[in-house]
Scaffold this motif. Structure first.
Motif, PDB file in Angstrom:
ATOM      1  N   LEU A   1     -16.588  32.706 -30.144  1.00 39.11           N
ATOM      2  CA  LEU A   1     -15.333  32.686 -30.695  1.00 39.11           C
ATOM      3  C   LEU A   1     -15.289  32.029 -31.861  1.00 39.11           C
ATOM      4  O   LEU A   1     -14.249  32.194 -32.498  1.00 39.11           O
ATOM      5  CB  LEU A   1     -14.626  31.616 -29.567  1.00 39.11           C
TER       6      LEU A   1
ATOM      7  N   ARG B   1     -13.108  32.747 -21.961  1.00 40.48           N
ATOM      8  CA  ARG B   1     -13.697  33.014 -23.321  1.00 40.48           C
ATOM      9  C   ARG B   1     -15.132  33.522 -23.027  1.00 40.48           C
ATOM     10  O   ARG B   1     -16.025  33.195 -22.234  1.00 40.48           O
ATOM     11  CB  ARG B   1     -13.910  31.460 -23.887  1.00 40.48           C
ATOM     12  N   TYR B   2     -15.539  34.676 -23.810  1.00 41.02           N
ATOM     13  CA  TYR B   2     -16.657  35.384 -23.954  1.00 41.02           C
ATOM     14  C   TYR B   2     -17.233  35.678 -25.312  1.00 41.02           C
ATOM     15  O   TYR B   2     -16.616  36.020 -26.052  1.00 41.02           O
ATOM     16  CB  TYR B   2     -16.502  36.747 -23.073  1.00 41.02           C
TER      17      TYR B   2
ATOM     18  N   LEU C   1      -4.779  38.540 -26.141  1.00 41.40           N
ATOM     19  CA  LEU C   1      -6.242  39.035 -26.103  1.00 41.40           C
ATOM     20  C   LEU C   1      -6.856  39.049 -27.600  1.00 41.40           C
ATOM     21  O   LEU C   1      -6.136  39.560 -28.238  1.00 41.40           O
ATOM     22  CB  LEU C   1      -6.573  40.320 -25.610  1.00 41.40           C
ATOM     23  N   GLN C   2      -7.704  38.172 -27.738  1.00 43.71           N
ATOM     24  CA  GLN C   2      -8.262  38.318 -29.198  1.00 43.71           C
ATOM     25  C   GLN C   2      -9.757  38.623 -29.103  1.00 43.71           C
ATOM     26  O   GLN C   2     -10.462  38.118 -28.499  1.00 43.71           O
ATOM     27  CB  GLN C   2      -7.922  36.898 -29.814  1.00 43.71           C
ATOM     28  N   CYS C   3     -10.098  39.672 -29.943  1.00 45.99           N
ATOM     29  CA  CYS C   3     -11.499  40.135 -30.377  1.00 45.99           C
ATOM     30  C   CYS C   3     -11.860  39.667 -31.640  1.00 45.99           C
ATOM     31  O   CYS C   3     -11.244  39.373 -32.405  1.00 45.99           O
ATOM     32  CB  CYS C   3     -11.443  41.725 -30.290  1.00 45.99           C
ATOM     33  N   PHE C   4     -13.128  39.120 -31.610  1.00 43.96           N
ATOM     34  CA  PHE C   4     -13.599  38.666 -32.877  1.00 43.96           C
ATOM     35  C   PHE C   4     -14.617  39.447 -33.445  1.00 43.96           C
ATOM     36  O   PHE C   4     -15.545  40.082 -32.500  1.00 43.96           O
ATOM     37  CB  PHE C   4     -14.143  36.993 -32.537  1.00 43.96           C
TER      38      PHE C   4
ATOM     39  N   GLY D   1     -18.090  39.721 -31.556  1.00 40.38           N
ATOM     40  CA  GLY D   1     -18.276  40.096 -30.370  1.00 40.38           C
ATOM     41  C   GLY D   1     -17.963  39.255 -29.454  1.00 40.38           C
ATOM     42  O   GLY D   1     -17.751  39.707 -28.256  1.00 40.38           O
ATOM     43  N   GLY D   2     -17.190  38.256 -29.805  1.00 39.08           N
ATOM     44  CA  GLY D   2     -16.503  37.315 -28.868  1.00 39.08           C
ATOM     45  C   GLY D   2     -15.024  37.949 -28.456  1.00 39.08           C
ATOM     46  O   GLY D   2     -14.415  38.544 -29.192  1.00 39.08           O
ATOM     47  N   VAL D   3     -14.686  37.624 -27.214  1.00 35.40           N
ATOM     48  CA  VAL D   3     -13.424  37.652 -26.824  1.00 35.40           C
ATOM     49  C   VAL D   3     -12.694  36.727 -26.096  1.00 35.40           C
ATOM     50  O   VAL D   3     -13.405  35.867 -25.395  1.00 35.40           O
ATOM     51  CB  VAL D   3     -13.556  39.183 -25.600  1.00 35.40           C
TER      52      VAL D   3
END
Length: 104
Positions: A83, A79-80, A11-14, A17-19
């Protein structure tokens, strides 16, 4: 179902605000063409999991992708948001899209 011996969940958060979520296993895999992740659910199918995951991703506006081949394991990618900001592809190879493929 997969009979996997190893599962890698990332799980990677940006900052923007992307995940990104990547789930990769070394299980038996399957022929993705036999279990499409788009279109209406079949009332006679016992394989609701892929469609439910796709529907839940769509409900929040996320991209959903499954990659699998018999004998080669399975990758589930979600992908949300944005990114692009601070993306670290070496940590998340499954989320790298080809140039010009558009983002989610």
């Amino acid at each position: 179902h997969a009979q996997a011996t190893h599962v890698d969940v990332t799980l990677q958060c940006f900052p923007a605000g992307g995940v990104g979520l990547s789930i990769i296993d070394d299980g038996g895999g399957f022929d993705i063409d036999q279990y499409p992740t788009s279109g209406p659910r079949s009332a006679t199918s016992s394989h609701f999991g892929l469609n439910i995951m796709r529907e839940r991703a769509a409900a929040i506006g996320a991209d959903f992708e499954v990659q699998s081949c018999p004998g080669q394991g399975t990758q589930v990618l979600v992908r949300y948001g944005d990114l692009e900001a601070a993306f670290e592809p070496s940590l998340f190879p499954g989320l790298v899209k080809e140039q010009g493929a558009g983002g989610g």
